[in-house]
Write a protein that holds these residues in place. Structure first.
Motif, PDB file in Angstrom:
ATOM      1  N   LEU A 264      19.562   5.972  -0.995  1.00 53.03           N
ATOM      2  CA  LEU A 264      18.483   6.939  -1.159  1.00 53.03           C
ATOM      3  C   LEU A 264      17.171   6.160  -1.134  1.00 53.03           C
ATOM      4  N   THR A 265      16.353   6.448  -0.124  1.00 53.06           N
ATOM      5  CA  THR A 265      15.099   5.711   0.056  1.00 53.06           C
ATOM      6  C   THR A 265      13.923   6.665  -0.079  1.00 53.06           C
ATOM      7  N   VAL A 266      12.937   6.237  -0.889  1.00 47.97           N
ATOM      8  CA  VAL A 266      11.726   7.029  -1.093  1.00 47.97           C
ATOM      9  C   VAL A 266      10.518   6.124  -0.897  1.00 47.97           C
ATOM     10  N   SER A 267       9.597   6.539  -0.034  1.00 52.46           N
ATOM     11  CA  SER A 267       8.345   5.804   0.166  1.00 52.46           C
ATOM     12  C   SER A 267       7.221   6.539  -0.553  1.00 52.46           C
ATOM     13  N   VAL A 268       6.404   5.781  -1.291  1.00 46.67           N
ATOM     14  CA  VAL A 268       5.313   6.353  -2.078  1.00 46.67           C
ATOM     15  C   VAL A 268       3.991   5.737  -1.615  1.00 46.67           C
ATOM     16  N   ASP A 269       3.029   6.597  -1.312  1.00 48.72           N
ATOM     17  CA  ASP A 269       1.696   6.114  -0.947  1.00 48.72           C
ATOM     18  C   ASP A 269       0.961   5.747  -2.235  1.00 48.72           C
ATOM     19  N   ALA A 270       1.134   4.473  -2.676  1.00 49.81           N
ATOM     20  CA  ALA A 270       0.569   4.032  -3.951  1.00 49.81           C
ATOM     21  C   ALA A 270      -0.954   4.037  -3.916  1.00 49.81           C
TER      22      ALA A 270
ATOM     23  N   ASP B  50      20.893   2.132  -4.105  1.00 52.20           N
ATOM     24  CA  ASP B  50      22.171   1.952  -3.424  1.00 52.20           C
ATOM     25  C   ASP B  50      23.291   2.634  -4.208  1.00 52.20           C
ATOM     26  N   ASP B  51      24.218   3.225  -3.468  1.00 52.79           N
ATOM     27  CA  ASP B  51      25.438   3.802  -4.056  1.00 52.79           C
ATOM     28  C   ASP B  51      25.107   4.705  -5.250  1.00 52.79           C
ATOM     29  N   VAL B  52      24.355   5.718  -4.966  1.00 53.68           N
ATOM     30  CA  VAL B  52      24.010   6.696  -5.999  1.00 53.68           C
ATOM     31  C   VAL B  52      25.215   7.610  -6.207  1.00 53.68           C
ATOM     32  N   HIS B  53      25.560   7.821  -7.458  1.00 54.36           N
ATOM     33  CA  HIS B  53      26.756   8.609  -7.781  1.00 54.36           C
ATOM     34  C   HIS B  53      26.409   9.592  -8.906  1.00 54.36           C
ATOM     35  N   VAL B  54      26.642  10.903  -8.669  1.00 54.88           N
ATOM     36  CA  VAL B  54      26.356  11.936  -9.667  1.00 54.88           C
ATOM     37  C   VAL B  54      27.674  12.605 -10.052  1.00 54.88           C
ATOM     38  N   ASP B  55      28.040  12.532 -11.320  1.00 54.76           N
ATOM     39  CA  ASP B  55      29.305  13.108 -11.775  1.00 54.76           C
ATOM     40  C   ASP B  55      29.246  14.631 -11.825  1.00 54.76           C
TER      41      ASP B  55
ATOM     42  N   LYS C 293       0.837  -1.193   0.000  1.00 55.72           N
ATOM     43  CA  LYS C 293       0.000   0.000   0.000  1.00 55.72           C
ATOM     44  C   LYS C 293       0.874   1.245   0.000  1.00 55.72           C
ATOM     45  N   VAL C 294       1.953   1.210   0.797  1.00 54.68           N
ATOM     46  CA  VAL C 294       3.009   2.209   0.738  1.00 54.68           C
ATOM     47  C   VAL C 294       4.229   1.506   0.171  1.00 54.68           C
ATOM     48  N   THR C 295       4.607   1.849  -1.024  1.00 54.48           N
ATOM     49  CA  THR C 295       5.718   1.197  -1.712  1.00 54.48           C
ATOM     50  C   THR C 295       7.013   1.949  -1.416  1.00 54.48           C
ATOM     51  N   THR C 296       8.051   1.191  -1.085  1.00 59.47           N
ATOM     52  CA  THR C 296       9.340   1.788  -0.733  1.00 59.47           C
ATOM     53  C   THR C 296      10.378   1.427  -1.791  1.00 59.47           C
TER      54      THR C 296
ATOM     55  N   ILE D 285      11.449  10.467   2.684  1.00 58.95           N
ATOM     56  CA  ILE D 285      12.650  10.518   1.848  1.00 58.95           C
ATOM     57  C   ILE D 285      13.817  10.451   2.814  1.00 58.95           C
ATOM     58  N   ALA D 286      14.672   9.468   2.626  1.00 55.02           N
ATOM     59  CA  ALA D 286      15.795   9.269   3.538  1.00 55.02           C
ATOM     60  C   ALA D 286      17.099   9.221   2.747  1.00 55.02           C
ATOM     61  N   LEU D 287      18.081  10.018   3.185  1.00 53.66           N
ATOM     62  CA  LEU D 287      19.411  10.052   2.582  1.00 53.66           C
ATOM     63  C   LEU D 287      20.412   9.540   3.603  1.00 53.66           C
ATOM     64  N   ASP D 288      21.112   8.470   3.244  1.00 52.95           N
ATOM     65  CA  ASP D 288      22.107   7.895   4.125  1.00 52.95           C
ATOM     66  C   ASP D 288      23.500   8.250   3.604  1.00 52.95           C
ATOM     67  N   ALA D 289      24.259   8.979   4.407  1.00 52.89           N
ATOM     68  CA  ALA D 289      25.615   9.418   4.070  1.00 52.89           C
ATOM     69  C   ALA D 289      25.661  10.174   2.744  1.00 52.89           C
ATOM     70  N   PRO D 290      24.799  11.155   2.578  1.00 49.63           N
ATOM     71  CA  PRO D 290      24.880  11.942   1.342  1.00 49.63           C
ATOM     72  C   PRO D 290      26.060  12.919   1.412  1.00 49.63           C
ATOM     73  N   SER D 291      26.611  13.251   0.270  1.00 51.08           N
ATOM     74  CA  SER D 291      27.684  14.244   0.213  1.00 51.08           C
ATOM     75  C   SER D 291      27.550  15.032  -1.078  1.00 51.08           C
ATOM     76  N   ALA D 292      28.074  16.258  -1.045  1.00 50.00           N
ATOM     77  CA  ALA D 292      28.017  17.121  -2.225  1.00 50.00           C
ATOM     78  C   ALA D 292      29.288  17.943  -2.295  1.00 50.00           C
ATOM     79  N   ASP D 293      29.714  18.233  -3.508  1.00 50.53           N
ATOM     80  CA  ASP D 293      30.885  19.063  -3.750  1.00 50.53           C
ATOM     81  C   ASP D 293      30.411  20.294  -4.529  1.00 50.53           C
ATOM     82  N   ILE D 294      30.347  21.454  -3.841  1.00 51.37           N
ATOM     83  CA  ILE D 294      29.786  22.681  -4.408  1.00 51.37           C
ATOM     84  C   ILE D 294      30.932  23.638  -4.716  1.00 51.37           C
ATOM     85  N   LEU D 295      30.968  24.157  -5.955  1.00 59.28           N
ATOM     86  CA  LEU D 295      32.095  25.000  -6.362  1.00 59.28           C
ATOM     87  C   LEU D 295      31.610  26.149  -7.242  1.00 59.28           C
TER      88      LEU D 295
END
Length: 703
Positions: free
Chosen positions: A97-103, A74-79, A67-70, A117-127
């Protein structure tokens, strides 16, 4: 030909159906056994890469249907985007990166709701580089915006979790290089949770560390107040902000307490974006509020050096050049604390003494910063109720200053001095070599007795009136004077005791040396003093400089060179009466303006040598060189005042602001308080009144 009996076809079909069903069952079983959501990873990667305009990779995809789909990536990487490939760190990544949707809600109500929406150990490099290019600007995407089925907009998100988050922020323009660690605190009861962030690194070339506690990130979209608590140390500057934002998404206002403290307000520029002159150490607290078009810092109060400061500042940051309106007030102010407004730099006493010794000019030589002035348009109103400063014993200060497109318009800068006024105005227009400047200063019935009593408790007295004008071009106050044209016209009436006045005005050692060199009695009263000195190309010459006392009359001639910061001046004293045993004649003051030498002139040396020689040969004859027959002219003051009124070096006759008492003086003889009007000489007497007063005084002296 033999045909199958009619019962054979159904029999065959009955044998085929179980076979097909068995095959389907096997296939379904095999699909269940070997099913992998990773088959959809390439599709998601392509869609995400197109949307973000940079390559996105995902290691694994997990889906838990219900009913709520999760959905978990894993290991999301953005160049890094195009042009930033040389950066070693990826633009962004996350362990999970976990997202739950009320289907169920989407199926029945066509509303996209995300409970989590859950982010585990997210990191960003801003320049952001020096040329302004950055890696965090996203172009238009071909993909659509997530729709809630009711006309579009953001989905409804219940909880946003961040665990062990990190961002590396670099901005070459701001000279910033910071690491920010962040995490969220889970909701409790009606509380939607918190986000906590800590920053450390460098900002504006200074060490920075900050601590932020705010409501849940999603709380900014609520209609209820959003709490924040921020503390930032940037170098020696401390800033703290605590309170609530009424409705951040609608800019509905705020109830925030803002506190600043540090050694110099000029260091606030990186934090506020507003250039402020140098100040001494300060500690200020007030209320911060905002609307869509205006930021207000209201009812603030605190200390700046030894002065108190308070008022209101309003900023409109949305104009091409931010506009600032400030209405400031002090109860007790030390003028030294305002030195930054004329280019001085607040320093310790030892450092200030060293800097002063290295500056050949009497005026600050720090260039006025034109680029900073062009970065803001401002209107400043300032009033100081009482001035505390032993060197400049003024009573109060009232200022109205505007800055527009780099031009400074000092509409008025007025000081009350007892019953008189020191009023000034100035216009500085940006030019190739600093500023093109026009300035004037009016001395309106300044009571010298009041000034000297406050500084030295001496008996000196006198009423001063006159004007100073300046037209110039330069980058600092010292340069403006060195390149200036104009002049000073000033008169002192009702003068007091010389031994009290001269040492206090010129300095004890230098003043006493002048008195000794002039040979004036230690207790002699001033009848009048007149100075009329043109300024041409930074050099002040002398039309008139006369000091008249009961015993003697001293005249001055020479130059004061503000280009070279030197003085070459001669003072000649003549007795008013027939006298014996009087050696005075001319003395010379020369050398650097800040520390000139005093030497006797040829006449004084000649008389002294003659007296010594005759004393050896014929003792009674030694009196001959010391005899003066007196100038005998009792009308010199009146004539010189008339000349100064007719052709003043300042371009303005001193008659409008001299010491003649107005007819409506109070019964006790004191002048009524004068409140100047910008652009006018408040309470001015006419030149005819002044001439009449001087004539009456001169006639009185002749009897």
């Amino acid at each position: 030909m033999t045909s199958a009996p009619p019962s054979a076809a159904p029999a065959r079909r009955r044998r085929v159906v179980p076979s097909v069903l068995g095959i389907l069952a096997v296939l379904i079983l095999l699909l269940i056994v070997f099913w992998s959501w990773d088959w959809f990873v390439p599709i998601i990667e392509r869609q995400a890469s197109a949307a973000l305009q940079r390559r996105v990779t995902i290691a694994h995809l997990h889906v838990r249907l219900g009913k709520v789909t999760t959905v978990t990536l894993d290991d999301v990487h953005v160049d890094q985007p195009k042009g930033f490939e040389s950066e070693t760190a990826p633009f962004a990544e996350a362990r999970h990166l976990t997202v739950s949707v009320d289907a169920w809600r989407y199926i029945w109500h066509r509303t996209l709701a995300l409970p989590l929406i859950a982010l585990d150990a997210p990191s960003a490099d801003i320049l952001r580089r020096a040329d302004g290019t950055n890696n965090y600007t996203f172009g238009s995407s071909s993909g659509g915006t997530a729709s809630s089925g009711n006309g579009g907009g953001l989905p409804e998100i219940s909880v946003l979790q961040i665990t062990d988050g990190h961002a590396h922020v670099r901005d070459v323009k701001l000279r910033a290089d910071m690491h920010i660690a962040m995490h969220t605190v889970d909701p409790k009861g009606d509380d939607r949770g918190q986000i906590i962030a800590d920053a450390e690194g460098r900002y504006a070339g200074q060490p920075i560390n900050g601590h932020f506690v705010g409501g849940a990130l999603l709380g900014v979209m609520d209609a209820r107040p959003y709490p924040i608590d921020l503390t930032v140390h940037n170098g020696p500057t401390l800033a703290s902000l605590k309170g609530t934002l009424d409705d951040p998404m609608k800019f509905a206002g705020a109830k925030l307490a803002l506190h600043f403290s540090g050694p110099d307000m000029a260091l606030l520029l990186p934090l506020t974006g507003i250039p402020i002159p140098h100040t001494p150490a300060y500690n200020i607290t007030g209320n911060l509020d905002y609307t869509r078009n205006l930021i207000q810092f209201t009812d603030f109060r605190g200390r700046m050096g030894s002065s108190d400061i308070g008022g209101t500042i309003r900023v409109n940051p949305h104009e091409s050049v931010p506009r600032v309106d400030a209405d400031l007030r002090s109860r007790q102010v030390d003028l030294a604390d305002l030195g930054g407004f004329i280019g001085a730099h607040p320093e310790s006493k030892q450092a200030a003494a060293k800097a002063d010794s290295q500056n050949p000019s009497l005026l600050p030589n720090t260039p006025i910063d034109v680029p900073k002035l062009r970065s803001v348009n401002a209107h400043l109103l300032y009033h100081g109720d009482h001035i505390e400063n032993k060197r400049t014993p003024l009573d109060n200060i009232d200022a109205d200053i505007a800055i527009e497109d780099g031009a400074i318009d000092v509409r008025h800068l007025n000081f009350a001095v007892g019953s008189g006024t020191l009023a000034s105005g100035m216009s500085l227009q940006p030019a190739d070599q600093g500023f093109s400047t026009k300035a004037h200063v009016d001395f309106a019935r300044l009571d010298l007795a009041d000034i000297m009593k406050k500084t030295t408790n001496s008996a000196a007295r006198g009423i001063i009136g006159g004007h100073f004008t300046l037209t110039s071009r330069g980058r600092s106050m010292a340069e403006l004077m060195a390149n200036g044209d104009g002049g000073l016209t000033m008169a002192l009436d009702q003068g007091g005791n010389m031994s009290a006045l001269v040492p206090d005005v010129l300095g004890l050692e230098f003043g006493n040396a002048i008195l000794t060199a002039l040979g004036l009695p230690s207790n002699t009263d001033i009848n009048c003093f007149i100075a009329d000195m043109p300024l041409r190309n930074g050099v002040a010459t002398t039309r008139t400089l006369m000091l008249d006392t009961k015993e003697a009359r001293t005249r001055g001639e020479g130059t004061i060179d503000f280009r070279r910061n030197t003085i070459d001046y001669a003072l000649t004293t003549r007795s008013q009466h027939f006298t014996v045993l009087s050696v005075p004649g001319a003395i010379h003051i020369s050398g650097p303006i800040k520390s000139p030498s005093i030497l006797p002139g040829a006449e004084v040396l000649g008389r002294t040598a003659a007296a010594v020689g005759l004393g050896i040969l014929m003792p009674p004859a030694a009196l001959l060189p010391t005899i003066q027959f007196g100038v005998g002219d009792k009308g010199a003051c009146a004539r010189l005042v008339a000349a100064a009124n007719d052709n003043p070096a300042a371009g303005i006759a001193p008659g409008s602001l001299t010491g003649a008492r107005p007819a409506h003086s109070s019964a006790n003889g004191r002048h009524p308080q004068v409140k100047p009007t910008p652009g006018k000489h408040a309470g001015a007497a006419s030149p005819a009144d002044v001439r009449a007063a001087w004539a009456a005084k001169t006639q009185k002296n002749t009897h």
